[in-house]
Design a protein around this motif. Structure first.
Motif, PDB file in Angstrom:
ATOM      1  N   ASP A  98      32.385 -32.999 131.474  1.00  0.00           N
ATOM      2  CA  ASP A  98      32.087 -33.086 130.209  1.00  0.00           C
ATOM      3  C   ASP A  98      31.937 -31.752 129.616  1.00  0.00           C
ATOM      4  O   ASP A  98      31.316 -31.768 128.250  1.00  0.00           O
ATOM      5  N   ALA A  99      32.313 -30.616 130.104  1.00  0.00           N
ATOM      6  CA  ALA A  99      32.164 -29.406 129.698  1.00  0.00           C
ATOM      7  C   ALA A  99      32.851 -28.880 128.128  1.00  0.00           C
ATOM      8  O   ALA A  99      33.723 -29.483 127.950  1.00  0.00           O
ATOM      9  N   ILE A 100      32.180 -28.500 127.503  1.00  0.00           N
ATOM     10  CA  ILE A 100      32.685 -27.944 126.261  1.00  0.00           C
ATOM     11  C   ILE A 100      33.439 -26.367 126.198  1.00  0.00           C
ATOM     12  O   ILE A 100      32.549 -25.526 126.816  1.00  0.00           O
ATOM     13  N   ILE A 101      34.650 -26.294 126.136  1.00  0.00           N
ATOM     14  CA  ILE A 101      35.029 -24.779 125.746  1.00  0.00           C
ATOM     15  C   ILE A 101      35.300 -24.631 124.495  1.00  0.00           C
ATOM     16  O   ILE A 101      36.455 -25.411 124.050  1.00  0.00           O
ATOM     17  N   GLY A 102      34.826 -24.087 123.651  1.00  0.00           N
ATOM     18  CA  GLY A 102      34.981 -23.814 122.334  1.00  0.00           C
ATOM     19  C   GLY A 102      34.798 -22.479 121.509  1.00  0.00           C
ATOM     20  O   GLY A 102      33.942 -21.921 122.321  1.00  0.00           O
ATOM     21  N   SER A 103      34.880 -22.414 120.227  1.00  0.00           N
ATOM     22  CA  SER A 103      34.791 -21.232 119.550  1.00  0.00           C
ATOM     23  C   SER A 103      34.598 -21.399 118.021  1.00  0.00           C
ATOM     24  O   SER A 103      35.640 -22.254 117.650  1.00  0.00           O
ATOM     25  N   THR A 104      34.111 -20.923 117.355  1.00  0.00           N
ATOM     26  CA  THR A 104      33.953 -20.479 115.874  1.00  0.00           C
ATOM     27  C   THR A 104      35.370 -19.404 115.829  1.00  0.00           C
ATOM     28  O   THR A 104      35.587 -18.762 116.789  1.00  0.00           O
ATOM     29  N   VAL A 105      35.700 -19.327 114.662  1.00  0.00           N
ATOM     30  CA  VAL A 105      36.602 -18.627 114.168  1.00  0.00           C
ATOM     31  C   VAL A 105      36.590 -18.225 112.731  1.00  0.00           C
ATOM     32  O   VAL A 105      36.386 -19.168 112.026  1.00  0.00           O
ATOM     33  N   VAL A 106      36.664 -16.832 112.224  1.00  0.00           N
ATOM     34  CA  VAL A 106      36.952 -16.618 111.225  1.00  0.00           C
ATOM     35  C   VAL A 106      37.999 -15.517 111.108  1.00  0.00           C
ATOM     36  O   VAL A 106      37.837 -14.414 111.738  1.00  0.00           O
ATOM     37  N   ALA A 107      39.149 -15.730 110.250  1.00  0.00           N
ATOM     38  CA  ALA A 107      40.268 -14.751 110.210  1.00  0.00           C
ATOM     39  C   ALA A 107      40.571 -14.572 108.629  1.00  0.00           C
ATOM     40  O   ALA A 107      40.428 -15.027 107.851  1.00  0.00           O
ATOM     41  N   LEU A 108      40.665 -12.919 108.583  1.00  0.00           N
ATOM     42  CA  LEU A 108      40.939 -12.525 107.304  1.00  0.00           C
ATOM     43  C   LEU A 108      42.432 -11.938 107.411  1.00  0.00           C
ATOM     44  O   LEU A 108      42.726 -11.146 108.239  1.00  0.00           O
ATOM     45  N   LEU A 109      43.415 -12.326 106.479  1.00  0.00           N
ATOM     46  CA  LEU A 109      44.458 -11.979 105.984  1.00  0.00           C
ATOM     47  C   LEU A 109      44.609 -11.054 104.803  1.00  0.00           C
ATOM     48  O   LEU A 109      44.307 -11.702 103.738  1.00  0.00           O
ATOM     49  N   ILE A 110      45.314  -9.956 104.523  1.00  0.00           N
ATOM     50  CA  ILE A 110      45.416  -9.354 103.513  1.00  0.00           C
ATOM     51  C   ILE A 110      46.899  -8.903 103.444  1.00  0.00           C
ATOM     52  O   ILE A 110      47.565  -8.130 104.355  1.00  0.00           O
ATOM     53  N   ASP A 111      47.605  -9.026 102.352  1.00  0.00           N
ATOM     54  CA  ASP A 111      48.913  -8.614 102.169  1.00  0.00           C
ATOM     55  C   ASP A 111      49.088  -8.238 100.601  1.00  0.00           C
ATOM     56  O   ASP A 111      48.845  -9.143  99.870  1.00  0.00           O
ATOM     57  N   GLY A 112      49.165  -7.071 100.346  1.00  0.00           N
ATOM     58  CA  GLY A 112      49.297  -6.589  99.008  1.00  0.00           C
ATOM     59  C   GLY A 112      48.055  -6.506  98.370  1.00  0.00           C
ATOM     60  O   GLY A 112      46.892  -6.199  98.502  1.00  0.00           O
ATOM     61  N   GLU A 113      48.081  -7.380  97.430  1.00  0.00           N
ATOM     62  CA  GLU A 113      47.010  -7.683  96.338  1.00  0.00           C
ATOM     63  C   GLU A 113      46.420  -9.056  96.578  1.00  0.00           C
ATOM     64  O   GLU A 113      45.559  -9.547  95.514  1.00  0.00           O
ATOM     65  N   ARG A 114      46.794  -9.704  97.640  1.00  0.00           N
ATOM     66  CA  ARG A 114      46.400 -11.078  97.981  1.00  0.00           C
ATOM     67  C   ARG A 114      45.602 -11.069  99.259  1.00  0.00           C
ATOM     68  O   ARG A 114      45.959 -10.322 100.110  1.00  0.00           O
ATOM     69  N   ALA A 115      44.644 -11.792  99.337  1.00  0.00           N
ATOM     70  CA  ALA A 115      44.022 -12.158 100.730  1.00  0.00           C
ATOM     71  C   ALA A 115      43.872 -13.465 100.950  1.00  0.00           C
ATOM     72  O   ALA A 115      43.745 -14.294 100.053  1.00  0.00           O
ATOM     73  N   ALA A 116      43.376 -14.015 102.195  1.00  0.00           N
ATOM     74  CA  ALA A 116      43.303 -15.386 102.606  1.00  0.00           C
ATOM     75  C   ALA A 116      42.407 -15.388 103.865  1.00  0.00           C
ATOM     76  O   ALA A 116      42.445 -14.645 104.490  1.00  0.00           O
ATOM     77  N   CYS A 117      41.445 -16.283 103.758  1.00  0.00           N
ATOM     78  CA  CYS A 117      40.481 -16.278 104.935  1.00  0.00           C
ATOM     79  C   CYS A 117      40.447 -17.793 105.237  1.00  0.00           C
ATOM     80  O   CYS A 117      40.451 -18.794 104.721  1.00  0.00           O
ATOM     81  N   VAL A 118      40.552 -17.948 106.716  1.00  0.00           N
ATOM     82  CA  VAL A 118      40.643 -19.203 107.160  1.00  0.00           C
ATOM     83  C   VAL A 118      39.403 -19.365 108.260  1.00  0.00           C
ATOM     84  O   VAL A 118      39.430 -18.466 109.179  1.00  0.00           O
ATOM     85  N   TRP A 119      38.690 -20.614 108.302  1.00  0.00           N
ATOM     86  CA  TRP A 119      37.757 -20.627 109.334  1.00  0.00           C
ATOM     87  C   TRP A 119      37.385 -21.920 109.743  1.00  0.00           C
ATOM     88  O   TRP A 119      37.862 -22.882 109.103  1.00  0.00           O
ATOM     89  N   ALA A 120      36.581 -22.071 110.943  1.00  0.00           N
ATOM     90  CA  ALA A 120      35.970 -23.033 111.507  1.00  0.00           C
ATOM     91  C   ALA A 120      34.817 -22.797 112.169  1.00  0.00           C
ATOM     92  O   ALA A 120      34.694 -22.012 113.111  1.00  0.00           O
ATOM     93  N   GLY A 121      33.459 -23.495 111.824  1.00  0.00           N
ATOM     94  CA  GLY A 121      32.277 -23.033 112.413  1.00  0.00           C
ATOM     95  C   GLY A 121      31.423 -22.276 111.559  1.00  0.00           C
ATOM     96  O   GLY A 121      31.577 -22.282 110.362  1.00  0.00           O
ATOM     97  N   ASP A 122      30.452 -21.425 112.057  1.00  0.00           N
ATOM     98  CA  ASP A 122      29.739 -20.736 111.030  1.00  0.00           C
ATOM     99  C   ASP A 122      29.675 -19.266 111.424  1.00  0.00           C
ATOM    100  O   ASP A 122      28.840 -18.387 111.010  1.00  0.00           O
ATOM    101  N   SER A 123      30.831 -18.821 111.682  1.00  0.00           N
ATOM    102  CA  SER A 123      31.099 -17.155 111.626  1.00  0.00           C
ATOM    103  C   SER A 123      31.549 -16.928 110.484  1.00  0.00           C
ATOM    104  O   SER A 123      32.338 -18.054 109.674  1.00  0.00           O
ATOM    105  N   ARG A 124      31.051 -15.969 109.702  1.00  0.00           N
ATOM    106  CA  ARG A 124      31.256 -15.724 108.094  1.00  0.00           C
ATOM    107  C   ARG A 124      32.188 -14.658 107.564  1.00  0.00           C
ATOM    108  O   ARG A 124      32.373 -13.576 108.343  1.00  0.00           O
TER     109      ARG A 124
END
Length: 243
Positions: A98-124
């Motif tokens: 019943d062990a959990i193997i998991g992780s939060t994630v926060v990812a930042l992508l930047i391309d030119g004048e645009r950025a996107a952030c995608v996340w799950a959990g409480d990393s900011r």
């Protein structure tokens, strides 16, 4: 630490802290590809470290010579695949069934004048713009859920017994719900990605004071010094990205 000389510079650092036996955080800093990630593993033993490491390793292999929208699709697909793998394939082979193997994630992508952030959990992910600090991400935690439902205040959340319980994470739930935000990038913008081991020990004013420094290396060093001068009960990681 890591750094790079390009339009975007980044400095990254991770520390175990004073209490934990091992560091289950992981980060990715690839300014040449416009990609930065922080992952905070959970599950005890080596499980959390495995989960966070798999996330950064898999994201580092994704195609990057395509438009931001396409890159964002690749990131989301990769995280959904990892959620399935961590939740089904790896968990059943753990020492405890019943062990959990998991992780939060926060990812930042930047391309030119645009950025996107995608996340799950409480990393900011924070945005530093015009000498003001903005929290781009919303914590996927029980504490934040209770705040949203107006059952507790932000101050009460700091002392709530279940404040660290996550409502979303890679590998923790069968149905992964990722959150995404896209925005325009302005000159002199800076982004800070970090695990809760860093921001839980720093006030917004303290983070702002360090991000106001001209040197990203000095900013990271001072933030880590402040946390490590205290109890530092958790692993702490941060990636500072600026032009």
């Amino acid at each position: 630490m890591q750094g790079a000389t390009s339009r975007w510079r980044s400095v990254a650092r991770t520390e175990t802290g004073k209490v934990r036996a091992r560091n289950e955080d992981a980060f990715l800093a690839m300014p040449e590809r416009g990609l930065w990630v922080v992952a905070d593993g959970m599950g005890g033993h080596q499980n959390g470290a495995l989960a966070s490491r798999l996330i950064v390793e898999q994201l580092a292999e994704l195609p990057h010579e395509c438009a931001l929208e396409e890159r964002l699709k690749h990131v989301r697909k990769c995280l959904h695949e990892l959620n399935r793998r961590l939740g089904q394939e790896l968990t059943v082979t753990a020492a405890r069934p019943d062990a959990i193997i998991g992780s939060t994630v926060v990812a930042l992508l930047i391309d030119g004048e645009r950025a996107a952030c995608v996340w799950a959990g409480d990393s900011r992910c924070y945005l530093w713009r015009g000498s003001r600090l903005y929290q781009l991400t919303r914590d996927h935690s029980l504490a934040q859920q209770l705040i949203d439902e107006k059952k507790i205040t932000t101050e009460q959340a700091r002392f709530h017994p279940g404040s660290h319980a996550l409502t979303r994470a890679i590998g923790a739930y069968e149905d992964l719900q990722l959150e995404t935000i896209e925005l325009d990038v302005f000159p002199n913008d800076a982004f800070l990605l970090c695990s809760d081991g860093l921001y839980q020990s720093l006030s917004a004013d303290s983070i702002s004071a360090q991000l106001n420094l001209s040197s990203p290396h000095l900013a990271i060093s001072r933030m880590f010094d402040q946390v490590l001068d205290g109890p530092a009960r958790d692993n702490l990681s941060a990636v500072l990205v600026r032009q």
